[in-house]
Design a protein around this motif. Structure first.
Motif, mmCIF file in Angstrom:
data_model
loop_
_atom_site.group_PDB
_atom_site.id
_atom_site.type_symbol
_atom_site.label_atom_id
_atom_site.label_comp_id
_atom_site.label_asym_id
_atom_site.label_seq_id
_atom_site.Cartn_x
_atom_site.Cartn_y
_atom_site.Cartn_z
ATOM 1 N N ASP A 20 0.858 -1.181 0.000
ATOM 2 C CA ASP A 20 0.000 0.000 0.000
ATOM 3 C C ASP A 20 0.901 1.240 0.000
ATOM 4 N N ILE A 21 0.305 2.423 -0.119
ATOM 5 C CA ILE A 21 1.095 3.657 -0.128
ATOM 6 C C ILE A 21 0.451 4.652 0.835
ATOM 7 N N TYR A 22 1.239 5.139 1.793
ATOM 8 C CA TYR A 22 0.763 6.134 2.757
ATOM 9 C C TYR A 22 1.523 7.433 2.533
ATOM 10 N N VAL A 23 0.785 8.542 2.486
ATOM 11 C CA VAL A 23 1.381 9.853 2.228
ATOM 12 C C VAL A 23 1.056 10.780 3.396
ATOM 13 N N LEU B 157 -3.113 10.517 3.371
ATOM 14 C CA LEU B 157 -3.724 9.608 2.405
ATOM 15 C C LEU B 157 -3.174 8.198 2.572
ATOM 16 N N LEU B 158 -4.058 7.209 2.523
ATOM 17 C CA LEU B 158 -3.650 5.811 2.498
ATOM 18 C C LEU B 158 -4.267 5.153 1.270
ATOM 19 N N GLY C 279 -8.427 5.291 9.808
ATOM 20 C CA GLY C 279 -7.988 5.985 11.014
ATOM 21 C C GLY C 279 -6.654 6.680 10.938
ATOM 22 N N VAL C 280 -6.117 6.938 9.715
ATOM 23 C CA VAL C 280 -4.803 7.574 9.611
ATOM 24 C C VAL C 280 -4.833 8.869 8.815
ATOM 25 N N ALA C 281 -6.016 9.473 8.666
ATOM 26 C CA ALA C 281 -6.118 10.725 7.919
ATOM 27 C C ALA C 281 -5.954 11.944 8.818
#
Length: 586
Positions: free
Chosen positions: A289-292, A300-301, A318-320
């Protein structure tokens, strides 16, 4: 956001008397107060850090605007760094990126490549390597995109990003145009990561962009209508500027890339102010996956759908945002298994008067904000950047380290309690899901104040502990040598793909030791726009052996039982351990 005229932009940006400015200018901060500090544990911590950059030969200044003021956001965001072995001699070398400044850009303000001399010193080989280039560099990702056995470089810029092919003889060639990565328009490139998103054995490329920036439109601090922070005129952005947008390029296998931003679903997402990008398998399904980390907009995930497409799910997972639903100034990302449950957790850095955030993974890619429970809420004083979930004392419990530094050099003159240069931060892992900030003597390399940005973690002297490379604005970099005492054991694992990509980016290693389990993945970017030593480092505490399981990017699983501690092992896909090396401390 559409293109803005100067009049429209200035109406959004900055008149000091405008109430709208307070809502649209600058970086997000929740304005939170630090949580009370608990009583210190008084447990010993055996790592001590000494900045040896000067004697090591890291002498060139990283130019980032002017020392006392900054004209534009292009100058203050600054850049990353990398530990990597460009010549395959078993000793990690150093890449230090550099920015520039408006009006009088220094002719020598280039990125710098330093070759490791294997004796604690480095030699500047920038010009002979072909990497001398001035401009505003920001992020770097490293990987062998053509699977020829040598690590290549991709560097983001405000302007034109650059792909460098490693020729295998100590030199690099700019192949940006030849590879199809030449941009038709100027962009503010930031985060970037090599990732085999379609699992075909070839490294693809994800690139984030920060803002749409035009210095002919954006006011300087000295202009009428300048932006301000606490009433002090400062550079403008990111809020009030148009978003950057993010891109995905598929590796065609012939040295070229194709833009698949639209087809992959990446282009469906409004970009936000994208910074550090990390490719990793957050939901444990075997696909990256890609997390920014996004600055002052929701992070963004992009979840991999296994069919060449992604779905953006940061809000649902839950990571925004923060735990209270607020945007934060996401900059640096540390990835690791802090609670030793076999899943990758995330720590993300933010602006002053805000906490970092620690996201705990439930093993299915859903995250819970554990910042306050884990003890990280006690530190809110600084603007925070490069970071890592890394075991600094080899006790088997990964710690958290980050670097700090303000973005407004002008503010300190009026508000001395908001200095430009600030210290490094260490939170030691207590082994029970909680951390404590270490305030005692950890060596001058920690306490010394700098305006820092990127940092990278790696063992530059091959002595079995993690050292730290740090970008300092308008100063040479810091190289923090870890002078580790005590008897804790460790293991370092270097992976070489065969059917998978040669760099083994995306490979997952699970290590079991002394009743604990820890996972790490080979990443191509983390911290703040930086790249760590790709030899995965595991502290083992008192354990003299460890059981290792490797899941290669294309799915092959290999198990290596009872591997002896205190050594580097090289594992080749399908062949097990193919080389070992004891450290000079063993």
């Amino acid at each position: 956001m559409a293109h803005l005229s100067r009049r429209s932009l200035l109406s959004l940006l900055a008149c000091p008397a405008s109430s709208l400015l307070a809502q649209t200018q600058g970086m997000a901060s929740r304005g939170v107060k630090a949580a009370p500090r608990p009583k210190p544990s008084s447990l010993p911590f055996h790592a001590r850090f000494t900045d040896v950059a000067r004697q090591a030969g890291l002498s060139q200044i990283t130019v980032c605007g002017h020392a006392g003021h900054a004209e534009y956001i292009t100058e203050v965001m600054s850049c990353g760094a990398a530990f990597f072995d460009f010549d395959n001699d078993g000793w990690i070398d150093i890449l230090v990126l550099s920015g520039s400044r408006t009006g009088d850009p220094p002719a020598a303000a280039s990125n710098r490549l330093y070759k490791n001399n294997r004796d604690g010193t480095f030699t500047d080989v920038t010009r002979r390597s072909g990497l001398f280039r001035t401009g505003y560099a920001y992020g770097v990702t490293i990987g062998d995109y053509d699977n020829d056995g040598f690590e290549d470089l991709f560097i983001t810029y405000w302007g034109q990003n650059v792909l460098y092919h490693n020729n295998g003889d100590g030199t690099f060639t700019d192949v940006t145009e030849k590879s199809g990565l030449l941009q038709p328009t100027q962009r503010f490139g930031s985060g970037c990561c090599f990732v085999d998103y379609d699992r075909d054995g070839r490294l693809d490329l994800f690139v984030s962009n920060y803002v749409t920036f035009d210095e002919k439109i954006v006011p300087r601090p000295t202009d009428t209508g300048a932006c301000n922070y606490l009433g002090v005129p400062v550079n403008c952005g990111p809020r009030g500027l148009p978003y950057g947008h993010h891109s995905l390029y598929r590796n065609n296998g012939d040295g070229t890339f194709s833009d698949v931003t639209a087809a992959s679903g990446i282009g469906k997402v409004e970009g936000g102010f994208g910074l550090t990008a990390v490719a990793a398998d957050f939901d444990n399904d075997g696909w990256p996956d890609i997390y920014v980390a996004c600055d002052s907009t929701p992070s963004l995930l992009f979840r991999n759908n296994h069919d060449g497409t992604f779905t953006e799910e940061a809000m649902e997972r839950g990571v925004a945002l923060s735990d209270d639903g607020m945007e934060q100034a996401g900059m640096g990302l540390g990835i690791g298994d802090y609670n030793l449950d076999g899943s990758l957790d995330i720590v993300k850095m933010h602006f002053r008067e805000d906490t970092p955030v620690l996201y705990m993974n439930d093993s299915k890619g859903n995250f819970r904000d554990m910042t306050l429970k884990a003890g990280l809420g006690v530190e809110t004083r600084y603007v925070s950047w490069g970071t890592g979930i890394v075991d600094l004392d080899n006790d088997g419990n990964p710690d958290i380290f980050w670097v700090t530094g303000n973005i407004y050099p002008e503010v300190e003159k009026k508000f001395p309690h908001i200095p430009l240069k600030t210290p490094r931060i260490v939170f030691r892992n207590l082994g029970n899901g909680q951390f404590e900030q270490l305030m005692g003597p950890l060596g001058p390399g920690i306490d010394s104040p700098h305006a820092s940005r990127g940092c990278a973690f790696g063992d530059f002297d091959n002595d079995g502990d993690l050292d730290i490379l740090i970008i300092n604005q308008n100063e040479p970099p810091s190289l923090l040598r870890n002078d580790l005492a005590g008897n804790n054991h460790w293991l370092k694992i270097q992976l070489r793909g065969v059917k998978s990509n040669r760099s083994a980016i995306g490979a997952r290693v699970t290590v079991r030791y002394n009743g604990k389990v820890q996972v790490q993945e080979v990443l191509s970017q983390s911290s703040y726009l930086s790249v760590n030593d790709n030899r995965l480092h595991f502290g083992l505490g008192p354990a003299a052996t460890a059981d290792i399981e490797i899941r290669w990017p294309l799915g092959l699983v290999e198990k290596l039982p009872a591997v002896q501690a205190d050594q580097l092992i090289v594992v080749t896909e399908g062949s097990g351990i193919t080389r070992t090396q004891r450290s000079k401390r063993s």
